[in-house]
Design a protein around this motif. Sequence first.
Motif, mmCIF file in Angstrom:
data_model
loop_
_atom_site.group_PDB
_atom_site.id
_atom_site.type_symbol
_atom_site.label_atom_id
_atom_site.label_comp_id
_atom_site.label_asym_id
_atom_site.label_seq_id
_atom_site.Cartn_x
_atom_site.Cartn_y
_atom_site.Cartn_z
ATOM 1 N N LEU A 6 45.447 39.711 27.300
ATOM 2 C CA LEU A 6 44.099 39.601 26.765
ATOM 3 C C LEU A 6 43.946 38.191 26.216
ATOM 4 O O LEU A 6 44.769 37.731 25.433
ATOM 5 N N SER A 7 42.900 37.506 26.630
ATOM 6 C CA SER A 7 42.695 36.142 26.154
ATOM 7 C C SER A 7 41.216 35.866 25.999
ATOM 8 O O SER A 7 40.369 36.555 26.591
ATOM 9 N N MET A 8 40.908 34.848 25.214
ATOM 10 C CA MET A 8 39.520 34.468 25.018
ATOM 11 C C MET A 8 38.855 34.117 26.344
ATOM 12 O O MET A 8 37.751 34.573 26.648
ATOM 13 N N ALA A 9 39.547 33.308 27.170
ATOM 14 C CA ALA A 9 38.945 32.822 28.410
ATOM 15 C C ALA A 9 38.721 33.946 29.414
ATOM 16 O O ALA A 9 37.648 34.042 30.025
ATOM 17 N N THR A 10 39.730 34.791 29.616
ATOM 18 C CA THR A 10 39.581 35.853 30.613
ATOM 19 C C THR A 10 38.570 36.906 30.168
ATOM 20 O O THR A 10 37.819 37.436 30.982
ATOM 21 N N GLU A 11 38.527 37.198 28.878
ATOM 22 C CA GLU A 11 37.536 38.156 28.387
ATOM 23 C C GLU A 11 36.116 37.632 28.604
ATOM 24 O O GLU A 11 35.216 38.367 29.011
ATOM 25 N N THR A 12 35.922 36.336 28.357
ATOM 26 C CA THR A 12 34.601 35.739 28.536
ATOM 27 C C THR A 12 34.224 35.660 30.007
ATOM 28 O O THR A 12 33.110 36.022 30.399
ATOM 29 N N ALA A 13 35.159 35.210 30.836
ATOM 30 C CA ALA A 13 34.864 35.002 32.262
ATOM 31 C C ALA A 13 34.644 36.310 33.006
ATOM 32 O O ALA A 13 33.974 36.322 34.042
ATOM 33 N N THR A 14 35.207 37.408 32.511
ATOM 34 C CA THR A 14 35.071 38.697 33.193
ATOM 35 C C THR A 14 34.084 39.618 32.492
ATOM 36 O O THR A 14 33.969 40.796 32.849
ATOM 37 N N ASN A 15 33.357 39.084 31.491
ATOM 38 C CA ASN A 15 32.402 39.885 30.723
ATOM 39 C C ASN A 15 33.034 41.151 30.164
ATOM 40 O O ASN A 15 32.484 42.253 30.285
ATOM 41 N N GLY A 16 34.215 40.978 29.563
ATOM 42 C CA GLY A 16 34.895 42.120 28.959
ATOM 43 C C GLY A 16 35.767 42.886 29.921
ATOM 44 O O GLY A 16 35.888 44.106 29.824
ATOM 45 N N TYR A 17 36.379 42.167 30.875
ATOM 46 C CA TYR A 17 37.349 42.743 31.823
ATOM 47 C C TYR A 17 36.721 43.786 32.751
ATOM 48 O O TYR A 17 37.094 44.962 32.756
ATOM 49 N N LEU A 18 35.758 43.331 33.540
ATOM 50 C CA LEU A 18 35.081 44.200 34.503
ATOM 51 C C LEU A 18 35.516 43.923 35.931
ATOM 52 O O LEU A 18 34.969 44.510 36.855
ATOM 53 N N THR A 19 36.503 43.028 36.147
ATOM 54 C CA THR A 19 36.813 42.536 37.487
ATOM 55 C C THR A 19 38.180 43.019 37.962
ATOM 56 O O THR A 19 38.687 44.040 37.505
ATOM 57 N N THR A 20 38.780 42.251 38.873
ATOM 58 C CA THR A 20 40.043 42.668 39.507
ATOM 59 C C THR A 20 41.225 41.827 39.043
ATOM 60 O O THR A 20 42.109 42.321 38.346
ATOM 61 N N ALA A 21 41.267 40.564 39.407
ATOM 62 C CA ALA A 21 42.460 39.743 39.227
ATOM 63 C C ALA A 21 42.835 39.534 37.772
ATOM 64 O O ALA A 21 44.021 39.519 37.428
ATOM 65 N N LEU A 22 41.865 39.380 36.899
ATOM 66 C CA LEU A 22 42.133 39.027 35.503
ATOM 67 C C LEU A 22 42.099 40.223 34.560
ATOM 68 O O LEU A 22 42.368 40.086 33.367
ATOM 69 N N THR A 23 41.804 41.395 35.071
ATOM 70 C CA THR A 23 41.640 42.586 34.240
ATOM 71 C C THR A 23 42.981 43.285 34.026
ATOM 72 O O THR A 23 43.749 43.450 34.970
ATOM 73 N N PRO A 24 43.278 43.704 32.786
ATOM 74 C CA PRO A 24 44.531 44.423 32.530
ATOM 75 C C PRO A 24 44.630 45.707 33.331
ATOM 76 O O PRO A 24 43.621 46.267 33.785
ATOM 77 N N PHE A 25 45.849 46.182 33.507
ATOM 78 C CA PHE A 25 46.132 47.408 34.251
ATOM 79 C C PHE A 25 45.370 48.581 33.639
ATOM 80 O O PHE A 25 45.337 48.749 32.429
ATOM 81 N N GLY A 26 44.746 49.383 34.483
ATOM 82 C CA GLY A 26 44.003 50.538 33.990
ATOM 83 C C GLY A 26 42.989 50.998 35.019
ATOM 84 O O GLY A 26 42.971 50.535 36.163
ATOM 85 N N GLU A 27 42.124 51.901 34.624
ATOM 86 C CA GLU A 27 41.172 52.506 35.550
ATOM 87 C C GLU A 27 40.171 51.494 36.104
ATOM 88 O O GLU A 27 39.819 51.541 37.281
ATOM 89 N N GLN A 28 39.698 50.585 35.258
ATOM 90 C CA GLN A 28 38.742 49.588 35.743
ATOM 91 C C GLN A 28 39.382 48.705 36.799
ATOM 92 O O GLN A 28 38.768 48.406 37.831
ATOM 93 N N TRP A 29 40.630 48.296 36.557
ATOM 94 C CA TRP A 29 41.333 47.473 37.550
ATOM 95 C C TRP A 29 41.513 48.248 38.857
ATOM 96 O O TRP A 29 41.281 47.701 39.945
ATOM 97 N N ARG A 30 41.934 49.515 38.771
ATOM 98 C CA ARG A 30 42.126 50.310 39.990
ATOM 99 C C ARG A 30 40.826 50.421 40.785
ATOM 100 O O ARG A 30 40.810 50.287 42.010
ATOM 101 N N LYS A 31 39.759 50.680 40.075
ATOM 102 C CA LYS A 31 38.442 50.818 40.722
ATOM 103 C C LYS A 31 38.053 49.532 41.446
ATOM 104 O O LYS A 31 37.680 49.549 42.630
ATOM 105 N N MET A 32 38.164 48.405 40.756
ATOM 106 C CA MET A 32 37.716 47.142 41.329
ATOM 107 C C MET A 32 38.665 46.646 42.422
ATOM 108 O O MET A 32 38.214 46.059 43.422
ATOM 109 N N LYS A 33 39.947 46.878 42.256
ATOM 110 C CA LYS A 33 40.891 46.450 43.294
ATOM 111 C C LYS A 33 40.619 47.193 44.604
ATOM 112 O O LYS A 33 40.642 46.600 45.692
#
Length: 550
Positions: free
Chosen positions: A120-147
């Motif tokens: 979790l970082s300031m830059a990745t949280e900002t760039a992904t609008n709160g971890y809504l994407t694939t590559a930069l999002t932590p492991f979990g359901e959102q990552w599985r969905k987007m991947k």
Amino acid sequence: MAYTLTHSLSHVLASLASLIIMISSFTILKFLSPFFIKNKKSHKIPKLPPGPKPWPIVGLLPEMLTNKPVFRWIHKVMEEMNTEIACFRIGNVHVIPVTCPKLACEFLRKHDADFATRPLSMATETATNGYLTTALTPFGEQWRKMKKIVANDLLSQQKHQWLQDKRDQESNNLVFQVYNKCIKNNNNNNNNNNVNKDNCFGLVNVRSVARHYCSNVAKRLIFNIRHFGEGGIDGGPSFEDEEHLISGTFKLLKYINAFCVTDYMPCLKGLYDFDGHESEIKEAMRIMNKYHDPIIEERIKQWNDGLRSEQEDFLDVLINLKDSNNAPLLTPMEIKSQIIELMMAAIDNPSNAVEWALAEMVNQPELLQKAIAELDRVIGRDRMVEESDIPKLNYIKACAREAFRLHPIVPFNVPHVSIKNTIIGNYLIPKGSHILLSRQGLGRNPKVWKEPHKFKPERHIKSDGDDVVLAEPNLRFMSFSTGRRGCPGVMLGTTMTVMLFARLLHGFHWSAPPNVSSINLAECNDNLLLAKPLVAMAKPRLALELYQLI
């Protein structure tokens, strides 16, 4: 008799006391024995990887702030300690850089599941609008969905073939743009504006051309456009394209995995922008949103109003994904966030590899001649290179592989985070550690590569004649990552890299500018780019009619 009773009572009490002491002793021993056993075993628990001694609480944060750029400091310390894995405790985070392919494979292959999340970082949280994407999002359901969406609905082989014509348009525009730079010089030396092949040459900023080619491909695939605003009549970029690329995309790439103070000392977050990263990231996101959001919002409205019925690009695909209830699978914010991540992922790696490879080959003309000989043998001079030619261009791909090995775009891969204490190479990797596989350390490791600092494409040619691929699953260098968090865009990345490189080499003779004996291959201090963008002399080498046709 009283004495006898008193003596007997004293004896009983003494025995009872002894029994109590004995029971208590056994109880205490039983209670403490696991502690002693644990302590005994603790001597066998592996230590942390070697590294500089950290300060209390702040760790090596002072050293991080005073040794810029941080990646060069890290590699220098590892070299001085003669280690291929190290531990830098920065704030409360164990940062583990790795330069050994064997250890890298332990992290991303053998123990892949233990390192499948992201920090979790300031830059990745900002760039992904709160971890809504694939590559930069932590492991979990959102990552599985987007991947799943990115791998199956955007970057599958079927979608790759579906969008080939858009990539072809940008391959043609690349040649058209470079050719027009040559024509401009011809016209300046020819008042009749007749094309004279002897005067048809021009200086080309290869970095700019390569980056805009990659950006144009991404814009074609995502939005089905080439330009934001009005493009130049010579096929070159508009002001809006420049702003989007340089002040938006590449600014995000610069800071997305930078060493930011508040990422290692979260208690300072929100108090002050200590290193200026937060303001830079927010400004880059503002620029990206300025160009993307109107297109995305208008397209969603068109689909909702029934004004659009045929899918043409990635944006249409994302808008039309449905869940089990036939409702939109993605929110507008998820679409916007994933598109920004796709834009970042498509541009930097191919353009950097081609710029470095061409610079190296201009300084070694024999390599340039080998590449041109292969292109003339496979394609000839009566047509342009096509994507169907890629499997036969092994030397071109070997040159690209060598550029990925020797000149990676960034020092480290996107960090992996350990989800539990893990033993790697007899070292303890604590839960929460940030694992940084060193792209330059792996690719330039002298234990793996002979003459590691020399550009030698032949090292990648297989003796059995098998197809050369740009991916490197054994992690002797990193072009595309592997494992659960591996890059799903290997096919697209390979196609973009080879087509960019092959079109430039096949379509034009390349040499150093006049009055320059060789290209300066000095590396930037702050990053791994060429210190100065490659400017080289281009001259058409095919029949002029071919350029005019496109």
